[in-house]
Scaffold this active site. Structure first.
Site, PDB file in Angstrom:
ATOM      1  N   ASP A 146       0.802  -1.222   0.000  1.00  0.00           N
ATOM      2  CA  ASP A 146       0.000   0.000   0.000  1.00  0.00           C
ATOM      3  C   ASP A 146       0.841   1.282   0.000  1.00  0.00           C
ATOM      4  O   ASP A 146       0.377   2.325  -0.424  1.00  0.00           O
ATOM      5  CB  ASP A 146      -0.963   0.016   1.208  1.00  0.00           C
ATOM      6  CG  ASP A 146      -0.257  -0.285   2.533  1.00  0.00           C
ATOM      7  OD1 ASP A 146       0.984  -0.392   2.545  1.00  0.00           O
ATOM      8  OD2 ASP A 146      -0.950  -0.426   3.560  1.00  0.00           O
ATOM      9  N   HIS A 147       2.072   1.207   0.495  1.00  0.00           N
ATOM     10  CA  HIS A 147       2.895   2.422   0.616  1.00  0.00           C
ATOM     11  C   HIS A 147       3.650   2.740  -0.680  1.00  0.00           C
ATOM     12  O   HIS A 147       3.553   3.831  -1.206  1.00  0.00           O
ATOM     13  CB  HIS A 147       3.928   2.258   1.741  1.00  0.00           C
ATOM     14  CG  HIS A 147       3.372   2.380   3.124  1.00  0.00           C
ATOM     15  ND1 HIS A 147       2.450   1.496   3.643  1.00  0.00           N
ATOM     16  CD2 HIS A 147       3.621   3.268   4.127  1.00  0.00           C
ATOM     17  CE1 HIS A 147       2.154   1.853   4.887  1.00  0.00           C
ATOM     18  NE2 HIS A 147       2.858   2.921   5.203  1.00  0.00           N
TER      19      HIS A 147
ATOM     20  N   ASP B  51       3.524  -1.409  11.590  1.00  0.00           N
ATOM     21  CA  ASP B  51       3.052  -0.080  11.207  1.00  0.00           C
ATOM     22  C   ASP B  51       2.392   0.531  12.438  1.00  0.00           C
ATOM     23  O   ASP B  51       1.605  -0.134  13.117  1.00  0.00           O
ATOM     24  CB  ASP B  51       2.052  -0.157  10.051  1.00  0.00           C
ATOM     25  CG  ASP B  51       1.813   1.218   9.476  1.00  0.00           C
ATOM     26  OD1 ASP B  51       2.396   1.550   8.428  1.00  0.00           O
ATOM     27  OD2 ASP B  51       1.047   1.986  10.106  1.00  0.00           O
TER      28      ASP B  51
ATOM     29  N   ARG C 284      -1.029  12.503  10.160  1.00  0.00           N
ATOM     30  CA  ARG C 284       0.266  13.095  10.541  1.00  0.00           C
ATOM     31  C   ARG C 284       0.569  14.304   9.668  1.00  0.00           C
ATOM     32  O   ARG C 284       0.355  14.248   8.459  1.00  0.00           O
ATOM     33  CB  ARG C 284       1.391  12.075  10.348  1.00  0.00           C
ATOM     34  CG  ARG C 284       1.276  10.973  11.347  1.00  0.00           C
ATOM     35  CD  ARG C 284       2.487  10.078  11.402  1.00  0.00           C
ATOM     36  NE  ARG C 284       2.335   9.261  12.576  1.00  0.00           N
ATOM     37  CZ  ARG C 284       2.665   7.975  12.661  1.00  0.00           C
ATOM     38  NH1 ARG C 284       3.214   7.354  11.635  1.00  0.00           N
ATOM     39  NH2 ARG C 284       2.475   7.322  13.776  1.00  0.00           N
TER      40      ARG C 284
ATOM     41  N   SER D 201       6.164   7.051  13.361  1.00  0.00           N
ATOM     42  CA  SER D 201       6.097   5.773  12.649  1.00  0.00           C
ATOM     43  C   SER D 201       6.933   4.690  13.304  1.00  0.00           C
ATOM     44  O   SER D 201       7.828   4.961  14.111  1.00  0.00           O
ATOM     45  CB  SER D 201       6.565   5.993  11.214  1.00  0.00           C
ATOM     46  OG  SER D 201       7.771   5.314  10.981  1.00  0.00           O
TER      47      SER D 201
ATOM     48  N   ARG E 240       8.921   2.660  11.703  1.00  0.00           N
ATOM     49  CA  ARG E 240       9.984   2.214  10.796  1.00  0.00           C
ATOM     50  C   ARG E 240      11.278   1.902  11.547  1.00  0.00           C
ATOM     51  O   ARG E 240      11.864   2.769  12.186  1.00  0.00           O
ATOM     52  CB  ARG E 240      10.199   3.242   9.673  1.00  0.00           C
ATOM     53  CG  ARG E 240      10.641   4.593  10.130  1.00  0.00           C
ATOM     54  CD  ARG E 240      10.532   5.621   9.005  1.00  0.00           C
ATOM     55  NE  ARG E 240       9.140   5.915   8.704  1.00  0.00           N
ATOM     56  CZ  ARG E 240       8.690   7.087   8.259  1.00  0.00           C
ATOM     57  NH1 ARG E 240       9.526   8.069   8.016  1.00  0.00           N
ATOM     58  NH2 ARG E 240       7.418   7.283   8.023  1.00  0.00           N
TER      59      ARG E 240
HETATM   60  C1  MIC Z   1       3.665   6.210   8.623  1.00  0.00           C
HETATM   61  O1  MIC Z   1       2.483   6.499   8.649  1.00  0.00           O
HETATM   62  O2  MIC Z   1       4.558   6.953   9.060  1.00  0.00           O
HETATM   63  C2  MIC Z   1       4.082   4.865   8.018  1.00  0.00           C
HETATM   64  C3  MIC Z   1       4.789   5.158   6.765  1.00  0.00           C
HETATM   65  O3  MIC Z   1       2.939   4.122   7.726  1.00  0.00           O
HETATM   66  C4  MIC Z   1       4.941   4.140   9.042  1.00  0.00           C
HETATM   67  C5  MIC Z   1       5.518   2.882   8.547  1.00  0.00           C
HETATM   68  C6  MIC Z   1       6.718   3.070   7.673  1.00  0.00           C
HETATM   69  O4  MIC Z   1       7.529   3.953   7.922  1.00  0.00           O
HETATM   70  O5  MIC Z   1       6.833   2.295   6.735  1.00  0.00           O
HETATM   71  C7  MIC Z   1       4.221   3.822  10.360  1.00  0.00           C
HETATM   72  O6  MIC Z   1       3.234   4.419  10.670  1.00  0.00           O
HETATM   73  O7  MIC Z   1       4.694   2.961  11.127  1.00  0.00           O
HETATM   74 FE1  SF4 Z   2      -0.188   4.699   5.123  1.00  0.00          FE
HETATM   75 FE2  SF4 Z   2       0.977   5.352   7.440  1.00  0.00          FE
HETATM   76 FE3  SF4 Z   2      -0.411   7.162   6.035  1.00  0.00          FE
HETATM   77 FE4  SF4 Z   2      -1.680   5.201   7.233  1.00  0.00          FE
HETATM   78  S1  SF4 Z   2      -0.513   6.801   8.219  1.00  0.00           S
HETATM   79  S2  SF4 Z   2      -2.028   5.913   5.142  1.00  0.00           S
HETATM   80  S3  SF4 Z   2      -0.262   3.510   7.010  1.00  0.00           S
HETATM   81  S4  SF4 Z   2       1.482   6.147   5.409  1.00  0.00           S
END
Ligand code: MIC
Ligand code: SF4
Length: 644
Positions: free
Chosen positions: A64-65, A119, A379, A533, A535
């Site tokens: 999805d990313h 995630d 975010r 996140s 990550r």
């Molecule tokens: C996000 O919303 O910051 C992400 C991208 O979904 C991350 C995961 C990632 O960095 O791949 C998260 O929320 O954990």
């Molecule tokens: Fe994707 Fe993270 Fe954004 Fe949710 S918050 S849509 S999981 S990048």
């Protein structure tokens, strides 16, 4: 004394430890969720454990990313994930199937079960009464191998919901109200449990919205009861058989109590560049808007998009606004197509994107220089959108639609009579984009592209940490600051040497040069270091650059665990004066490290440059100390996949 909902689920999954706040507990994980941006690492880690098949009840790998396929790299990652999941026994949700949290809610979430996801918004499934926790990839890999997930038994905050939401006030406003009250640090070490008469009036999608953004409070997770509304949702998804009733006992007690009168909540908006910078929409009315993005893993449901469509029906998006709409899943896409909502959106001039994270993670749709973007996502950290000086506001889909229509931030109550969309009695169920694993794993060949590099190996901890302070940062530094996402960096998630070139890229473009010139060193941070996140790259890449320790005033939960898993010492200042005294470039020395950690004594930090010293503490369990001494979690996994 009755039990809370969280207590009941933890008790039925407890593998080790005492359920007293602050104690380390181990819990059995029933389901795991991974996505492509964190998932390639998780699967590489899982492979390196040598376990033949996942040992959970269900593991799902989503894509999805990393949806932009500018070259072979994301496409190669997707093919790797499709083949590795097929071989090792996990489901594979293909690109186009939708955003992990929305699809998991629709198709897999089960009340009373545990879910661990790589995630941070995994708590979305708390809307179904699941104990759903976000974690670093390595912890998820261990859970896929049948290992327990270790966490600190949180304090439980009981949020009693009273009354009903007024016209044009939404679940998004409820969680923004909590962010306004508690801040992005307010949920640290806590689980938010919702109960009370106000719960009944919230749909599962609304509950999921509130749980999803509990991540922005820093909470371990958030959870709602499983009730008649949950049952109706699961029935409409054709999955009624997984429903069980689940609520806290009526006389349950909580470590902290909050009462929230839903009827007193008004439309709210988070201003740049933190989700807790919340004010009533009416206070910023009239601010010119250049972009509106509806979607992400919050507020991309059928209900959300139908309301936006109803608001835009027969009208046009303002000429100064570029508006995008992202359905959360293929199911939502199909349903807005069938209901005609999609036609209204297209007709009004919205740009419809594929079901994925998209603008939320800077995968396209970066806003213009210095311009305001109003988004329904969760975010708004500076630069996350892909534009360095972005001005991202977070609000409900209703407030987004009002901004799209008028070209300025507008209180949605100006839109006239409220639109009410009832939850569907029957969702459009078609799981053809979710592939079951192979029955003949021995015949599946795992296909790896040239961008997929092996996980680096790390040595055990030495007895001395010596190095210079590579950077000193303030409070609430996010993992987006440490390791940015976006279209340029995300394709490198399975290539640690390459992605490590971007550590602190937006904060200090010289960081990596310094780290190389000084052969690694230490990082100094403020409160809530590493929020946001999950990550693990925000720990793995610094480790690759030979960062040995992070000294901070306090840490966010997932990042703290990731630092330990990667063998970086997370140390805490004992006084603010010690933080104030330290300067970038100072040479620090921590000696006698192994025995101090083994005996759980504070560490003596000598500032060689300033010729002074101070004590640093740490919040580590015996298990975590063993991991650190070994040089990281992978070094503690035996050939049989057991943690030793
Ligand atoms: C996000 O919303 O910051 C992400 C991208 O979904 C991350 C995961 C990632 O960095 O791949 C998260 O929320 O954990
Ligand atoms: Fe994707 Fe993270 Fe954004 Fe949710 S918050 S849509 S999981 S990048």
């Amino acid at each position: 004394m009755g039990n809370s909902l969280l207590y009941k689920i933890v008790a039925s999954h407890l593998v080790s430890g005492q359920m007293a706040p602050g104690e380390e507990i181990g819990i059995r994980i029933d389901q795991t969720l991974t996505q492509d941006a964190t998932g390639t690492m998780v699967w590489l880690e899982f492979e390196s454990m040598g376990i033949p098949r996942v040992r959970t009840e269900l593991s799902v790998s989503y894509v999805d990313h990393n949806m932009l396929q500018n070259d072979f790299r994301n496409a190669d990652d997707h093919r790797y994930l499709q083949t590795v999941t097929s071989k090792y026994g996990a489901y594979f949700s293909r690109p186009g199937s939708g955003i992990c949290h929305q699809v998991h809610l629709e198709r897999f979430g089960v009340p009373g079960k545990t879910l661990l996801g790589s995630d941070s918004h995994t708590p979305n499934a708390g809307g179904l009464g699941m104990l759903a926790i976000g974690a670093g990839g390595m912890d998820v890999a261990v859970a896929m191998g049948g290992g327990p997930f270790y966490l600190t038994m949180p304090q439980i905050v009981g949020v009693q919901l009273l009354g009903q939401l007024g016209p044009w006030v939404t679940a998004k406003d409820v969680i923004l109200e909590l962010l306004r009250r508690l801040s992005v640090k307010g949920g640290l070490g806590k689980v938010i449990e919702y109960y009370g008469p106000g719960v009944e009036g919230l749909t599962v999608d609304q509950r999921a919205t509130i749980c999803n953004m509990g991540a922005e409070l820093g909470a371990t997770t958030s959870i709602f009861p499983s009730d008649a509304c949950t049952r109706a949702y699961l029935q409409a998804q054709g999955r009624e058989e997984v429903w069980i009733p689940l609520t806290a006992d009526p006389d349950a007690t909580y470590d902290e109590n909050i009462a929230l009168d839903l009827s007193a909540v008004e439309p709210l908006i988070a201003q740049p560049s933190s989700p807790d910078n919340v004010v009533p929409v009416r206070e910023v009315e009239g601010t010119p808007v250049a972009q509106v993005c509806v979607g992400s893993c919050v507020n991309s449901s059928f209900e959300d998009l139908s309301i936006v469509a109803a608001i835009l029906q027969g009208k046009s998006v303002h000429p100064n606004v570029s508006m995008t709409v992202t359905p959360g899943s293929k199911q939502v896409y199909t349903m807005i197509a069938r209901s005609g909502a999609l036609t209204s959106l297209i007709d009004a001039g919205a740009r419809i994107l594929e079901a994925g994270c998209g603008p939320c993670v800077g995968m396209g749709q970066a806003p213009p220089t210095g311009a305001v973007s109003v988004r329904s996502s969760n975010r708004n950290f500076r630069g996350r959108s892909g534009t360095r000086d972005d001005q991202v506001f977070l609000a409900s889909p209703e407030t987004c639609a009002a901004a799209a229509l008028f070209g300025v931030i507008t209180d949605p109550r100006q839109l006239g009579d409220a639109v009410k969309i009832e939850p569907p009695v029957q969702y459009a169920v078609n799981d053809n984009m979710i592939l079951a694993p192979s029955d003949e794993p021995e015949n599946v060949e795992i296909i790896r592209g040239p961008n997929i590099k092996p996980i680096p190996e790390f040595a055990p901890l030495g007895d001395t940490v010596q190095g210079r302070v590579l950077i000193k940062v303030e409070d609430n530094i996010t993992t987006d600051h440490i390791m940015p996402a976006g279209a340029q960096v995300l394709p490198l998630r399975s290539n640690i040497p390459a992605i490590s070139e971007y550590v602190f890229w937006r904060v200090d473009p010289d960081f990596v040069h310094r780290a190389k010139d000084w052969s690694g060193g230490l990082i100094v941070g403020g409160l809530n270091y590493g929020q946001g996140s999950s990550r693990e790259h925000a720990a793995l890449s610094p480790r690759f650059l030979n960062v040995q320790a992070v000294l901070a005033k306090s840490f966010a939960r997932i990042h703290h665990a990731n630092l330990v898993n990667m063998g970086i010492l997370p140390l805490t200042f004992m006084t603010d004066d010690d933080y104030d005294a330290i300067a970038e470039g100072d040479e620090l020395e921590i000696s006698d490290l192994r025995s101090a950690l083994e005996q759980e004594r504070p560490l003596h930090v000598r500032n060689v440059t300033q010729n002074c010293a101070f004590q640093a503490s740490y919040d580590l369990t015996g298990r975590q100390i063993r991991i650190l001494l070994a040089g990281g979690l992978l070094n503690t996994i035996s050939d049989e996949g057991e943690q030793v």
